[in-house]
Design an enzyme around this catalytic site. Structure first.
Site, PDB file in Angstrom:
ATOM      1  N   HIS A  72       0.843  -1.203   0.000  1.00 24.36           N
ATOM      2  CA  HIS A  72       0.000   0.000   0.000  1.00 24.36           C
ATOM      3  C   HIS A  72       0.875   1.250   0.000  1.00 24.36           C
ATOM      4  O   HIS A  72       1.691   1.424   0.889  1.00 24.36           O
ATOM      5  CB  HIS A  72      -0.909   0.017   1.240  1.00 24.36           C
ATOM      6  CG  HIS A  72      -2.057  -0.934   1.132  1.00 24.36           C
ATOM      7  ND1 HIS A  72      -3.153  -0.880   1.954  1.00 24.36           N
ATOM      8  CD2 HIS A  72      -2.290  -1.961   0.269  1.00 24.36           C
ATOM      9  CE1 HIS A  72      -4.010  -1.831   1.609  1.00 24.36           C
ATOM     10  NE2 HIS A  72      -3.500  -2.502   0.603  1.00 24.36           N
ATOM     11  N   TYR A 200      -8.984   5.322   7.601  1.00 21.86           N
ATOM     12  CA  TYR A 200      -9.058   5.735   9.004  1.00 21.86           C
ATOM     13  C   TYR A 200     -10.103   6.845   9.083  1.00 21.86           C
ATOM     14  O   TYR A 200      -9.928   7.895   8.454  1.00 21.86           O
ATOM     15  CB  TYR A 200      -7.713   6.289   9.490  1.00 21.86           C
ATOM     16  CG  TYR A 200      -6.645   5.239   9.719  1.00 21.86           C
ATOM     17  CD1 TYR A 200      -5.887   4.747   8.653  1.00 21.86           C
ATOM     18  CD2 TYR A 200      -6.379   4.752  10.995  1.00 21.86           C
ATOM     19  CE1 TYR A 200      -4.897   3.792   8.863  1.00 21.86           C
ATOM     20  CE2 TYR A 200      -5.390   3.796  11.216  1.00 21.86           C
ATOM     21  CZ  TYR A 200      -4.653   3.322  10.148  1.00 21.86           C
ATOM     22  OH  TYR A 200      -3.682   2.376  10.361  1.00 21.86           O
ATOM     23  N   PRO A 292      -3.516   0.593  18.886  1.00 25.15           N
ATOM     24  CA  PRO A 292      -3.284   0.079  17.534  1.00 25.15           C
ATOM     25  C   PRO A 292      -3.447   1.100  16.407  1.00 25.15           C
ATOM     26  O   PRO A 292      -3.176   0.771  15.250  1.00 25.15           O
ATOM     27  CB  PRO A 292      -4.336  -1.034  17.412  1.00 25.15           C
ATOM     28  CG  PRO A 292      -5.371  -0.726  18.423  1.00 25.15           C
ATOM     29  CD  PRO A 292      -4.695  -0.006  19.538  1.00 25.15           C
ATOM     30  N   LYS A 296       1.714   0.114  15.040  1.00 24.94           N
ATOM     31  CA  LYS A 296       3.138   0.011  15.372  1.00 24.94           C
ATOM     32  C   LYS A 296       3.515  -1.182  16.255  1.00 24.94           C
ATOM     33  O   LYS A 296       4.715  -1.474  16.406  1.00 24.94           O
ATOM     34  CB  LYS A 296       3.594   1.301  16.095  1.00 24.94           C
ATOM     35  CG  LYS A 296       3.658   2.506  15.179  1.00 24.94           C
ATOM     36  CD  LYS A 296       4.822   2.408  14.213  1.00 24.94           C
ATOM     37  CE  LYS A 296       4.774   3.419  13.109  1.00 24.94           C
ATOM     38  NZ  LYS A 296       4.727   2.861  11.761  1.00 24.94           N
ATOM     39  N   TYR A 384       4.354   6.571   9.599  1.00 22.79           N
ATOM     40  CA  TYR A 384       3.523   5.398   9.302  1.00 22.79           C
ATOM     41  C   TYR A 384       4.334   4.341   8.558  1.00 22.79           C
ATOM     42  O   TYR A 384       4.248   3.147   8.876  1.00 22.79           O
ATOM     43  CB  TYR A 384       2.292   5.822   8.489  1.00 22.79           C
ATOM     44  CG  TYR A 384       1.203   4.769   8.485  1.00 22.79           C
ATOM     45  CD1 TYR A 384       0.158   4.823   9.405  1.00 22.79           C
ATOM     46  CD2 TYR A 384       1.218   3.719   7.570  1.00 22.79           C
ATOM     47  CE1 TYR A 384      -0.838   3.860   9.419  1.00 22.79           C
ATOM     48  CE2 TYR A 384       0.230   2.752   7.573  1.00 22.79           C
ATOM     49  CZ  TYR A 384      -0.798   2.823   8.493  1.00 22.79           C
ATOM     50  OH  TYR A 384      -1.775   1.859   8.499  1.00 22.79           O
TER      51      TYR A 384
HETATM   52  C1  PHB Z   1      -5.473  -4.315  10.995  1.00 22.60           C
HETATM   53  O1  PHB Z   1      -5.573  -4.557   9.801  1.00 22.60           O
HETATM   54  O2  PHB Z   1      -5.758  -5.176  11.850  1.00 22.60           O
HETATM   55  C2  PHB Z   1      -5.019  -2.975  11.423  1.00 22.60           C
HETATM   56  C3  PHB Z   1      -4.591  -2.080  10.473  1.00 22.60           C
HETATM   57  C4  PHB Z   1      -4.172  -0.818  10.849  1.00 22.60           C
HETATM   58  C5  PHB Z   1      -4.185  -0.457  12.182  1.00 22.60           C
HETATM   59  C6  PHB Z   1      -4.592  -1.368  13.151  1.00 22.60           C
HETATM   60  C7  PHB Z   1      -5.022  -2.637  12.769  1.00 22.60           C
HETATM   61  O3  PHB Z   1      -3.798   0.790  12.542  1.00 22.60           O
END
Ligand code: PHB
Ligand code: APR
Length: 393
Positions: A72, A200, A292, A296, A384
C-alpha cells in the site's frame, strides 16, 4: 537442559529472535504457555513497515509475505464522510505491506520447526531465576514434569501479561502508562475490501477503521466503550455503525459478508524502562504497548528483536558486550517515537466522551490542518511507513 538463549513466549518477538539467532549459529529454546494451534489462530494487526519486511526477508521468512502481502502506497483519511488520501510514495517515497500478524507467526513457526528449532508449547508455570547474576535459569512444567533450562541470557518475549517483566524487582523499573477511555471492536469478515487502501475515519459517532487481509477478506474496527458485551454487537449492528461512520460513497459501496471473528481490543500506551535487567532482556509487548491506531505494535517488536539479535551475535562472535549494554537505550529511542505517533493518531481520530469542548475543537483543527497541509501529511507518512533503524555501532 541447557541452551545459549532461553526465550519466553512464541509471539512474533520470540519466534523472530530465535530465527535470527539460528542464522548466526546461536542456540535458543522457546517456552510458550499456549498450544501451537492457539498461537497460530490469534487474530492481530496486519500492517508491516518496509523495515519489518526487510528484517523478515533477511530472516528467510519473506517468501509468502512477498507473494500474498498487499503493498500500500498510501492510506485514506475520512473526515465527516469525506475522503482525503495520504500518498506515502509521493510524500516520503515509501510504502507498507498489509500481511496479517497471524501469517507472520505461522511462517516463523514453520521456519523454526523446519530447522529443528526448539519450541516447547504448553509450557506451564514458567518462572525465571538468576538473571541478576551470570547463571540464569528458567523453570517450567511440561507434561506434568518439572523442568529447568539453564542459559546465558533470557529474552522476555512473553507479551504484556507475561511473567518476565513482573519478575524484575519493582524498584528497578519505571512504568509509564496511559489508558484511553475507549476500546476497539474488531470484526474479520469474508467480504472484499471496499477500497484499495485502509480508511481511518473520524466521525462524531466515533472512530472507525476499514482494513483488509486479502482481496477476499476485510478487517473492520469501530471505537466503542471499554466495558461492552460482544452479545450486544450482532454483525448487523457493526455493519450499520461502520456505514454511519464511513459515510458518503464508501458506505454505499461497502460489500458485506459473514463474520469469521469478533473481539475487543483495549487501548493503552505503556512503557517499562529500562528494557534490560542483568541478563534478562525484554522485547516487544513485554516492554511496551501502543494503541493500535498507528499500527506500530508488531513493527516495534521486530525492531527490538533486531537490536537484541545483533547484540547477542556480537557477544558470541567477539565477546563484545557494548551492544547488549546499549540495548535498552537504543530500543527506547524508537519506542518513544512510536509512542508519540500512536498517541497522536489515537488522539486525533477518536471521540473523547465528556471532555472539555475546547479540546474537541482543537482536535478538529488538527484534522483540518492535516488534510490541507502537505507538511503535516509528510510527517504522518514518515512515521507510518516507519522511521529508519538507527545504527547501533
Ligand atoms: C489491521 O488490519 O488489523 C489494522 C490495520 C491498521 C491499524 C490497526 C489494525 O492501525
Ligand atoms: N509463559 C510462557 N509464555 C507466555 C507467558 C508465560 N508466562 N505469558 C505469555 N506468554 C506467551 C503468549 O502466549 C504469547 O504467545 O508469550 C507470547 C507473547 O506474544 P505477543 O503477545 O504476540 O507479543 P510479541 O511477540 O511481543 O508481539 C508483538 O505486536 O501487534 C502487536 O500486540 C501485538 O502481539 C503483538 C505484538
Amino acid at each position: 537442559m541447557r541452551t545459549q538463549v532461553g526465550i519466553v513466549g512464541s509471539g512474533p518477538a520470540g519466534l523472530l529472535l530465535s530465527q535470527l539467532l539460528h542464522l548466526q549459529g546461536i542456540e535458543a529454546v522457546i517456552l510458550e504457555r499456549r498450544s501451537r494451534h492457539y498461537v497460530e489462530g490469534r487474530i492481530r494487526a496486519g500492517v508491516l513497515e518496509q523495515g519489518t519486511v526487510d528484517v523478515l526477508s533477511e530472516a528467510g521468512v519473506g517468501e509468502r509475505m512477498r507473494c500474498e502481502g498487499l503493498v500500500h502506497e498510501g492510506i485514506q483519511l475520512s473526515v465527516h464522510g469525506r475522503l482525503h488520501r495520504v500518498d506515502f510514495k509521493a510524500l516520503v517515497g515509501g510504502a507498507v505491506t498489509v500481511y496479517g500478524q497471524t501469517e507472520v507467526t505461522k511462517d516463523l513457526i514453520n521456519a523454526r520447526l523446519a530447522a529443528d528449532g526448539q519450541i516447547a508449547f504448553e509450557a506451564e508455570d514458567v518462572t525465571i531465576h538468576g538473571f541478576d547474576g551470570d547463571q540464569p535459569r528458567i523453570r517450567f512444567r511440561q507434561d506434568g514434569r518439572r523442568r529447568e533450562l539453564a542459559c546465558d541470557f533470557i529474552a522476555g518475549c512473553d507479551g504484556f501479561h507475561g511473567v518476565c517483566r513482573q519478575s524484575v524487582p519493582q524498584a528497578a523499573l519505571t512504568i509509564h502508562e496511559r489508558v484511553y477511555p475507549f476500546a476497539w471492536l474488531g470484526m474479520l469478515v469474508e467480504a472484499p475490501p471496499v477500497s484499495d487502501e485502509l480508511i481511518y475515519a473520524y466521525h462524531e459517532r466515533g472512530f472507525a477503521l476499514f482494513s483488509m487481509r486479502s482481496p477476499a477478506r476485510s478487517r473492520l474496527y469501530i471505537q466503542c466503550t471499554p466495558d461492552e458485551d460482544l452479545d450486544a454487537w450482532p454483525d448487523q449492528r457493526i455493519w450499520d455503525e461502520l456505514r454511519a461512520r464511513l459515510g458518503g460513497e464508501t458506505a454505499d459501496a461497502l460489500p458485506t459478508g459473514p463474520s469469521i471473528e469478533k473481539s475487543f481490543a483495549p487501548m493503552r500506551s505503556f512503557v517499562a524502562e529500562p528494557m534490560r535487567f542483568g541478563r534478562l532482556f525484554l522485547a516487544g509487548d513485554a516492554a511496551h504497548i501502543v494503541p493500535p491506531t498507528g499500527a506500530k505494535g508488531l513493527n516495534l517488536a521486530v525492531a527490538d528483536v533486531r537490536v537484541l539479535a545483533r547484540g547477542l551475535a556480537a557477544f558470541y562472535t567477539s565477546g563484545r558486550t557494548d551492544l547488549l549494554e546499549s540495548y535498552s537505550a537504543t530500543c527506547l529511542r524508537r519506542v518513544w517515537k512510536a509512542q508519540r505517533f500512536s498517541w497522536w493518531m489515537t488522539s486525533m481520530l477518536h471521540r473523547f466522551p465528556g471532555r472539555n469542548p475546547y479540546d474537541d475543537r482543537v482536535q478538529l483543527a488538527e484534522l483540518d490542518y492535516l488534510v490541507s497541509s502537505r507538511a503535516a501529511q509528510q510527517a504522518l507518512a514518515e512515521n507510518y511507513v516507519g522511521l529508519p533503524f538507527e545504527a547501533e555501532e
